[in-house]
Design a protein around this motif. Structure first.
Motif, short mmCIF file in Angstrom:
data_model
loop_
_atom_site.label_atom_id
_atom_site.label_comp_id
_atom_site.label_asym_id
_atom_site.label_seq_id
_atom_site.Cartn_x
_atom_site.Cartn_y
_atom_site.Cartn_z
N GLY A 25 0.81 -1.21 0.00
CA GLY A 25 0.00 0.00 0.00
C GLY A 25 0.85 1.26 0.00
N GLN A 26 0.48 2.18 -0.87
CA GLN A 26 1.17 3.45 -1.00
C GLN A 26 0.27 4.58 -0.52
OE1 GLN A 26 4.61 3.64 -2.22
NE2 GLN A 26 4.19 1.53 -1.60
N LEU A 27 0.87 5.51 0.19
CA LEU A 27 0.15 6.67 0.71
C LEU A 27 0.32 7.84 -0.26
CD1 LEU A 27 1.20 6.46 4.46
CD2 LEU A 27 -0.85 5.53 3.37
N PRO A 28 -0.48 8.88 -0.11
CA PRO A 28 -0.35 10.05 -0.98
C PRO A 28 0.81 10.95 -0.55
CG PRO A 28 -2.18 10.38 0.53
CD PRO A 28 -1.67 8.97 0.76
N VAL A 33 6.48 13.87 1.82
CA VAL A 33 5.56 14.47 2.79
C VAL A 33 4.14 14.00 2.47
CG1 VAL A 33 4.61 16.65 3.66
CG2 VAL A 33 7.04 16.49 3.07
N LEU A 34 3.41 13.62 3.49
CA LEU A 34 2.02 13.20 3.32
C LEU A 34 1.19 14.41 2.88
CD1 LEU A 34 0.28 10.68 3.59
CD2 LEU A 34 -0.09 11.27 5.97
N ASP A 128 -2.79 8.98 9.49
CA ASP A 128 -3.99 9.76 9.19
C ASP A 128 -4.13 10.07 7.70
OD1 ASP A 128 -6.46 10.92 9.94
OD2 ASP A 128 -5.54 12.91 10.09
N ALA A 129 -3.53 9.21 6.85
CA ALA A 129 -3.65 9.40 5.40
C ALA A 129 -5.10 9.33 4.98
CB ALA A 129 -2.84 8.33 4.66
N ALA A 130 -5.47 10.09 3.96
CA ALA A 130 -6.83 10.08 3.44
C ALA A 130 -7.10 8.84 2.59
CB ALA A 130 -7.10 11.34 2.63
N VAL A 131 -6.04 8.35 1.91
CA VAL A 131 -6.18 7.23 0.98
C VAL A 131 -4.92 6.38 1.05
CG1 VAL A 131 -6.53 6.57 -1.45
CG2 VAL A 131 -7.58 8.66 -0.58
N GLU A 132 -5.07 5.08 0.85
CA GLU A 132 -3.94 4.15 0.66
C GLU A 132 -4.36 3.16 -0.42
OE1 GLU A 132 -1.20 0.84 3.02
OE2 GLU A 132 -2.63 2.04 4.15
N ILE A 133 -3.42 2.86 -1.33
CA ILE A 133 -3.75 1.94 -2.43
C ILE A 133 -2.60 0.96 -2.63
CG2 ILE A 133 -4.34 1.74 -4.88
CD1 ILE A 133 -5.55 4.53 -4.73
N ASP A 134 -2.95 -0.32 -2.82
CA ASP A 134 -1.96 -1.34 -3.17
C ASP A 134 -2.28 -1.87 -4.56
OD1 ASP A 134 -4.09 -3.12 -2.76
OD2 ASP A 134 -3.27 -3.98 -0.95
N ALA A 135 -1.36 -2.67 -5.11
CA ALA A 135 -1.54 -3.12 -6.49
C ALA A 135 -0.91 -4.48 -6.74
CB ALA A 135 -0.90 -2.11 -7.46
N VAL A 136 -1.46 -5.14 -7.74
CA VAL A 136 -0.88 -6.37 -8.30
C VAL A 136 -0.70 -6.12 -9.79
CG1 VAL A 136 -1.15 -8.84 -8.69
CG2 VAL A 136 -2.08 -7.79 -6.60
N PHE A 137 0.51 -6.37 -10.29
CA PHE A 137 0.84 -6.23 -11.70
C PHE A 137 1.27 -7.58 -12.25
CE2 PHE A 137 1.91 -2.15 -9.74
CZ PHE A 137 1.31 -1.23 -10.59
#
Length: 142
Positions: A25-28, A33-34, A128-137
């Motif tokens: 998962g990656q943060l913005p 800096v977040l 306190d990140a607003a969004v986190e996203i992970d991925a499969v490639f």
């Protein structure tokens, strides 16, 4: 492409397994800096959250490039998992997740960039990140 973020806990940023690349998962983060914190639908607008998701997508691509040496080795974006820190009545997580999904299609085209996806509302995310996203490639075999 930004410098990929170092893990903040006991995990690795990515794992290759066969012809799959799993990116944590990656943060913005922007320049380390977040950039977007808080709850979407409360202190963060849908528009800002969508930009946060796009930034998460950029950071996913940075991790993939670090893992593979080149994004040319990506054969398919298989799946994104989007986690949106949400106010209790917020239900537009799929709209927010489009920030990353649209980026993948723009980066790789329709055939490679379109993917399966989850978009989930959560109570709180790390830092306190607003969004986190992970991925499969799917990637070229070694």
């Amino acid at each position: 492409m930004p410098q990929p973020a170092a893990p903040v806990a006991n995990y690795v940023p990515w794992v290759k397994s066969g012809n799959q690349l799993y990116v944590s998962g990656q943060l913005p983060l922007r320049d380390g800096v977040l950039a977007y914190t808080g709850k979407v639908g409360e202190t963060v607008s849908v528009e800002d959250a969508t930009q946060a998701a796009r930034l998460c997508g950029i950071n996913l691509l940075a991790q993939a490039k670090a893992a593979l040496g080149s994004l040319e080795k990506v054969r398919r974006v298989v799946k994104l998992g989007a986690f949106v820190s949400s106010a209790s009545d917020f239900t537009r997580q799929p709209v927010v997740a489009n920030g990353a999904s649209d980026l993948m299609v723009a980066a790789f085209g329709e055939t490679v960039g379109r993917h399966a996806r989850s978009a989930v509302g959560v109570n709180v995310l790390p830092l306190d990140a607003a969004v986190e996203i992970d991925a499969v490639f799917e990637i070229d075999p070694d």
